[in-house]
Motif scaffolding. Structure first.
Motif, mmCIF file in Angstrom:
data_model
loop_
_atom_site.group_PDB
_atom_site.id
_atom_site.type_symbol
_atom_site.label_atom_id
_atom_site.label_comp_id
_atom_site.label_asym_id
_atom_site.label_seq_id
_atom_site.Cartn_x
_atom_site.Cartn_y
_atom_site.Cartn_z
ATOM 1 N N ARG A 123 0.825 -1.210 0.000
ATOM 2 C CA ARG A 123 0.000 0.000 0.000
ATOM 3 C C ARG A 123 0.861 1.261 0.000
ATOM 4 N NH1 ARG A 123 -5.381 -0.595 1.042
ATOM 5 N NH2 ARG A 123 -6.093 -2.652 1.767
ATOM 6 N N ASP B 289 -8.885 9.761 -0.768
ATOM 7 C CA ASP B 289 -9.423 8.409 -0.573
ATOM 8 C C ASP B 289 -8.290 7.405 -0.345
ATOM 9 O OD1 ASP B 289 -12.018 9.267 -0.826
ATOM 10 O OD2 ASP B 289 -12.202 8.722 -2.948
ATOM 11 N N ARG C 84 -7.826 4.995 2.983
ATOM 12 C CA ARG C 84 -7.654 3.532 2.952
ATOM 13 C C ARG C 84 -6.359 3.133 3.642
ATOM 14 N NH1 ARG C 84 -9.382 4.446 -2.422
ATOM 15 N NH2 ARG C 84 -7.236 4.221 -3.163
ATOM 16 N N SER D 179 -5.955 0.683 6.968
ATOM 17 C CA SER D 179 -5.164 -0.551 6.934
ATOM 18 C C SER D 179 -4.072 -0.547 8.001
ATOM 19 C CB SER D 179 -4.547 -0.756 5.544
ATOM 20 O OG SER D 179 -3.613 0.256 5.243
#
Length: 213
Positions: A64, A140, A144, A148
């Protein structure tokens, strides 16, 4: 003498047959039965499902971070192509920061003996209709990412991995700051419709911030 011969025999039996010594010495027998299990537990640690889940989430977080870096880089290119040079510089700076986050995760994992397996990165978007769409996507992504990291921290605490939980703590605070800032920028970008010229002013401000002015 007979006594000396018996004493030497006993010493030889204890030296070469520990199991015999244990029969005559209950203390030795108890210590001898506990030691192997303790050593075995240290030599062959088992990986519980919770630990496996933590390792999976940790590796996913590295992915990520690098994907966020790619998104910011793509956004930087889009801004530069539309003469939003200040925003482009800001996005490029954020791309470097996200990449450094990923490298920090890798470095900590190597020190903390967390198994690593790098994953393929998803291709970032490269086309947006408006600056508002671009900043919405970036916000956004950070949301996220923040969620996480929270899930990863919960998994670390579940297995009592306090070192990993402590490592994640600065990232929680950084995400709060990042989302707050991006929310403010997005609000200003939306106000461009009511206040012409605001976008260019914001572009200049972000450029100065990226340059450290």
């Amino acid at each position: 003498s007979l006594l000396q011969t018996f004493t030497i025999s006993c010493l030889l039996v204890f030296d070469y047959a520990p199991e015999t010594a244990a029969f005559f010495n209950p203390v030795f027998r108890r210590a001898n039965t506990r030691a192997p299990s303790a050593i075995s537990a240290l030599a062959t640690p088992s990986s519980s499902p919770l630990q496996t889940n933590l390792e999976r989430l940790y590796n996913e977080q590295i992915t990520r971070e690098f994907e966020a870096s790619q998104l910011y880089l793509s956004a930087s290119i889009w801004c530069d192509q539309r003469e939003l040079v200040g925003m482009g510089a800001y996005m490029l700076s954020e791309s470097d920061e996200e990449r450094n986050h990923g490298l920090s995760f890798v470095s900590f994992a190597m020190k903390h003996s967390i198994p690593l397996q790098l994953e393929s990165l998803a291709q970032p978007p490269c086309c947006w209709e408006t600056p508002e769409d671009l900043w919405s996507d970036v916000l956004d992504c950070e949301r996220r990412n923040s969620a996480s990291i929270g899930i990863l921290a919960d998994a670390a605490l579940e297995v009592r991995d306090h070192s990993t939980a402590a490592f994640l703590q600065p990232f929680h605070l950084e995400q709060v700051e990042s989302m707050d800032k991006l929310g403010t920028i997005l609000a200003k970008v939306k106000d461009e419709n009511q206040t012409p010229g605001l976008l260019r002013q914001l572009d200049s401000e972000l450029g100065s911030e990226a340059a450290g002015v």
